[in-house]
Design a protein around this motif. Sequence first.
Motif, PDB file in Angstrom:
ATOM      1  N   ASP A 231     -29.898  17.907  20.510  1.00 38.21           N
ATOM      2  CA  ASP A 231     -30.871  17.610  19.461  1.00 38.21           C
ATOM      3  C   ASP A 231     -30.347  18.150  18.128  1.00 38.21           C
ATOM      4  OD1 ASP A 231     -33.612  19.044  18.093  1.00 38.21           O
ATOM      5  OD2 ASP A 231     -33.669  16.902  18.545  1.00 38.21           O
ATOM      6  N   ALA A 232     -30.204  17.269  17.140  1.00 36.18           N
ATOM      7  CA  ALA A 232     -29.613  17.655  15.855  1.00 36.18           C
ATOM      8  C   ALA A 232     -30.446  18.701  15.129  1.00 36.18           C
ATOM      9  CB  ALA A 232     -29.423  16.423  14.975  1.00 36.18           C
ATOM     10  N   ALA A 233     -31.756  18.563  15.161  1.00 36.16           N
ATOM     11  CA  ALA A 233     -32.618  19.523  14.461  1.00 36.16           C
ATOM     12  C   ALA A 233     -32.508  20.914  15.081  1.00 36.16           C
ATOM     13  CB  ALA A 233     -34.065  19.044  14.486  1.00 36.16           C
ATOM     14  N   ALA A 234     -32.484  20.972  16.403  1.00 36.34           N
ATOM     15  CA  ALA A 234     -32.347  22.260  17.084  1.00 36.34           C
ATOM     16  C   ALA A 234     -30.970  22.857  16.816  1.00 36.34           C
ATOM     17  CB  ALA A 234     -32.573  22.089  18.588  1.00 36.34           C
ATOM     18  N   ALA A 235     -29.951  22.016  16.804  1.00 40.59           N
ATOM     19  CA  ALA A 235     -28.595  22.489  16.521  1.00 40.59           C
ATOM     20  C   ALA A 235     -28.521  23.077  15.115  1.00 40.59           C
ATOM     21  CB  ALA A 235     -27.595  21.344  16.676  1.00 40.59           C
ATOM     22  N   GLU A 236     -29.111  22.382  14.151  1.00 40.89           N
ATOM     23  CA  GLU A 236     -29.078  22.885  12.776  1.00 40.89           C
ATOM     24  C   GLU A 236     -29.831  24.213  12.655  1.00 40.89           C
ATOM     25  OE1 GLU A 236     -29.739  21.460   8.185  1.00 40.89           O
ATOM     26  OE2 GLU A 236     -30.117  20.033   9.802  1.00 40.89           O
ATOM     27  N   ALA A 237     -30.946  24.340  13.340  1.00 37.00           N
ATOM     28  CA  ALA A 237     -31.699  25.595  13.327  1.00 37.00           C
ATOM     29  C   ALA A 237     -30.881  26.733  13.932  1.00 37.00           C
ATOM     30  CB  ALA A 237     -33.023  25.427  14.077  1.00 37.00           C
ATOM     31  N   ASP A 238     -30.188  26.458  15.027  1.00 37.69           N
ATOM     32  CA  ASP A 238     -29.343  27.480  15.660  1.00 37.69           C
ATOM     33  C   ASP A 238     -28.195  27.888  14.742  1.00 37.69           C
ATOM     34  OD1 ASP A 238     -30.879  27.622  17.948  1.00 37.69           O
ATOM     35  OD2 ASP A 238     -29.548  26.353  19.159  1.00 37.69           O
ATOM     36  N   VAL A 239     -27.564  26.911  14.109  1.00 37.75           N
ATOM     37  CA  VAL A 239     -26.439  27.214  13.215  1.00 37.75           C
ATOM     38  C   VAL A 239     -26.932  28.006  12.001  1.00 37.75           C
ATOM     39  CG1 VAL A 239     -24.629  26.227  11.756  1.00 37.75           C
ATOM     40  CG2 VAL A 239     -25.062  25.280  14.024  1.00 37.75           C
ATOM     41  N   ALA A 240     -28.110  27.695  11.502  1.00 43.38           N
ATOM     42  CA  ALA A 240     -28.673  28.471  10.389  1.00 43.38           C
ATOM     43  C   ALA A 240     -28.852  29.932  10.789  1.00 43.38           C
ATOM     44  CB  ALA A 240     -29.997  27.870   9.935  1.00 43.38           C
TER      45      ALA A 240
ATOM     46  N   VAL B 199     -19.897  24.137   8.742  1.00 47.92           N
ATOM     47  CA  VAL B 199     -20.560  25.084   7.854  1.00 47.92           C
ATOM     48  C   VAL B 199     -19.635  25.352   6.667  1.00 47.92           C
ATOM     49  CG1 VAL B 199     -21.509  27.408   7.627  1.00 47.92           C
ATOM     50  CG2 VAL B 199     -21.760  26.173   9.792  1.00 47.92           C
ATOM     51  N   TYR B 200     -20.188  25.183   5.466  1.00 42.43           N
ATOM     52  CA  TYR B 200     -19.467  25.486   4.232  1.00 42.43           C
ATOM     53  C   TYR B 200     -20.054  26.776   3.669  1.00 42.43           C
ATOM     54  CZ  TYR B 200     -18.282  20.512   4.473  1.00 42.43           C
ATOM     55  OH  TYR B 200     -17.852  19.273   4.881  1.00 42.43           O
ATOM     56  N   VAL B 201     -19.214  27.765   3.425  1.00 41.60           N
ATOM     57  CA  VAL B 201     -19.663  29.039   2.874  1.00 41.60           C
ATOM     58  C   VAL B 201     -18.953  29.249   1.545  1.00 41.60           C
ATOM     59  CG1 VAL B 201     -19.805  31.535   3.243  1.00 41.60           C
ATOM     60  CG2 VAL B 201     -20.005  29.979   5.193  1.00 41.60           C
ATOM     61  N   THR B 202     -19.738  29.489   0.499  1.00 45.16           N
ATOM     62  CA  THR B 202     -19.180  29.722  -0.837  1.00 45.16           C
ATOM     63  C   THR B 202     -19.878  30.913  -1.475  1.00 45.16           C
ATOM     64  OG1 THR B 202     -20.764  28.166  -1.779  1.00 45.16           O
ATOM     65  CG2 THR B 202     -18.586  27.295  -1.233  1.00 45.16           C
ATOM     66  N   LEU B 203     -19.184  31.529  -2.414  1.00 48.04           N
ATOM     67  CA  LEU B 203     -19.793  32.627  -3.150  1.00 48.04           C
ATOM     68  C   LEU B 203     -20.907  32.092  -4.044  1.00 48.04           C
ATOM     69  CD1 LEU B 203     -16.611  34.629  -4.192  1.00 48.04           C
ATOM     70  CD2 LEU B 203     -18.377  35.356  -2.586  1.00 48.04           C
ATOM     71  N   LYS B 204     -21.953  32.864  -4.187  1.00 50.52           N
ATOM     72  CA  LYS B 204     -23.048  32.475  -5.072  1.00 50.52           C
ATOM     73  C   LYS B 204     -22.550  32.468  -6.513  1.00 50.52           C
ATOM     74  CE  LYS B 204     -26.831  34.094  -2.203  1.00 50.52           C
ATOM     75  NZ  LYS B 204     -28.047  34.885  -2.116  1.00 50.52           N
ATOM     76  N   ASN B 205     -23.198  31.639  -7.344  1.00 46.18           N
ATOM     77  CA  ASN B 205     -22.864  31.629  -8.761  1.00 46.18           C
ATOM     78  C   ASN B 205     -23.091  33.026  -9.333  1.00 46.18           C
ATOM     79  OD1 ASN B 205     -22.170  28.920  -8.895  1.00 46.18           O
ATOM     80  ND2 ASN B 205     -24.261  28.281  -9.299  1.00 46.18           N
ATOM     81  N   GLY B 206     -22.174  33.456 -10.172  1.00 48.35           N
ATOM     82  CA  GLY B 206     -22.284  34.778 -10.782  1.00 48.35           C
ATOM     83  C   GLY B 206     -21.538  35.862 -10.028  1.00 48.35           C
ATOM     84  N   VAL B 207     -21.131  35.588  -8.786  1.00 47.48           N
ATOM     85  CA  VAL B 207     -20.363  36.568  -8.007  1.00 47.48           C
ATOM     86  C   VAL B 207     -18.891  36.387  -8.342  1.00 47.48           C
ATOM     87  CG1 VAL B 207     -19.711  37.333  -5.690  1.00 47.48           C
ATOM     88  CG2 VAL B 207     -22.068  36.625  -6.152  1.00 47.48           C
ATOM     89  N   LEU B 208     -18.230  37.469  -8.713  1.00 45.98           N
ATOM     90  CA  LEU B 208     -16.811  37.442  -9.053  1.00 45.98           C
ATOM     91  C   LEU B 208     -15.990  36.905  -7.884  1.00 45.98           C
ATOM     92  CD1 LEU B 208     -14.709  38.232 -11.208  1.00 45.98           C
ATOM     93  CD2 LEU B 208     -14.587  40.466 -10.105  1.00 45.98           C
TER      94      LEU B 208
ATOM     95  N   ASP C 139     -23.597  31.633  -0.303  1.00 46.67           N
ATOM     96  CA  ASP C 139     -24.476  30.534   0.086  1.00 46.67           C
ATOM     97  C   ASP C 139     -23.791  29.775   1.217  1.00 46.67           C
ATOM     98  OD1 ASP C 139     -26.512  30.879  -1.858  1.00 46.67           O
ATOM     99  OD2 ASP C 139     -25.284  29.852  -3.352  1.00 46.67           O
ATOM    100  N   TYR C 140     -24.568  29.065   2.006  1.00 43.31           N
ATOM    101  CA  TYR C 140     -23.980  28.220   3.046  1.00 43.31           C
ATOM    102  C   TYR C 140     -24.690  26.879   3.082  1.00 43.31           C
ATOM    103  CZ  TYR C 140     -27.939  29.715   5.938  1.00 43.31           C
ATOM    104  OH  TYR C 140     -29.198  29.958   6.428  1.00 43.31           O
ATOM    105  N   ARG C 141     -23.959  25.901   3.592  1.00 40.94           N
ATOM    106  CA  ARG C 141     -24.495  24.556   3.770  1.00 40.94           C
ATOM    107  C   ARG C 141     -24.057  24.068   5.140  1.00 40.94           C
ATOM    108  NH1 ARG C 141     -22.204  19.505   2.573  1.00 40.94           N
ATOM    109  NH2 ARG C 141     -20.532  20.509   1.406  1.00 40.94           N
ATOM    110  N   ILE C 142     -24.967  23.480   5.882  1.00 40.56           N
ATOM    111  CA  ILE C 142     -24.699  23.025   7.247  1.00 40.56           C
ATOM    112  C   ILE C 142     -24.696  21.511   7.265  1.00 40.56           C
ATOM    113  CG2 ILE C 142     -25.567  22.980   9.620  1.00 40.56           C
ATOM    114  CD1 ILE C 142     -27.040  25.659   8.862  1.00 40.56           C
ATOM    115  N   GLU C 143     -23.717  20.970   7.981  1.00 44.92           N
ATOM    116  CA  GLU C 143     -23.612  19.525   8.184  1.00 44.92           C
ATOM    117  C   GLU C 143     -23.530  19.282   9.688  1.00 44.92           C
ATOM    118  OE1 GLU C 143     -20.113  16.577   7.008  1.00 44.92           O
ATOM    119  OE2 GLU C 143     -20.755  17.803   5.324  1.00 44.92           O
ATOM    120  N   ILE C 144     -24.472  18.550  10.244  1.00 45.72           N
ATOM    121  CA  ILE C 144     -24.422  18.194  11.665  1.00 45.72           C
ATOM    122  C   ILE C 144     -23.646  16.883  11.773  1.00 45.72           C
ATOM    123  CG2 ILE C 144     -25.742  17.615  13.732  1.00 45.72           C
ATOM    124  CD1 ILE C 144     -25.985  20.556  12.854  1.00 45.72           C
TER     125      ILE C 144
END
Length: 81
Positions: free
Chosen positions: A50-59, A5-14, A73-78
């Motif tokens: 199951d990759a789809a179920a794993a991604e749903a759980d991580v979300a 999981v990659y977590v970054t500040l949204k654009n515009g957030v100091l 914002d976050y981005r998930i990589e299985i």
Amino acid sequence: MKARVYVTLKNGVLDPQGEAVRHALGSLGFEGVTGVRQGKVMDLDLEASDAAAAEADVAKMCEKLLANTVIEDYRIEILGA
């Protein structure tokens, strides 16, 4: 199964940490850096098969705990097994 999981500040957030890093890089002679955004990376080991179920759980994990969705914002990589 593993997830990243990659977590970054949204654009515009100091981003004061990113600005401190940019300033420090300039002090070290890296003058061409005009901006830095800092984030975090989390690796999760999951029992899911199951990759789809794993991604749903991580979300769901991101929405409830891993990310502050008001400012991040976050981005998930299985990654698989």
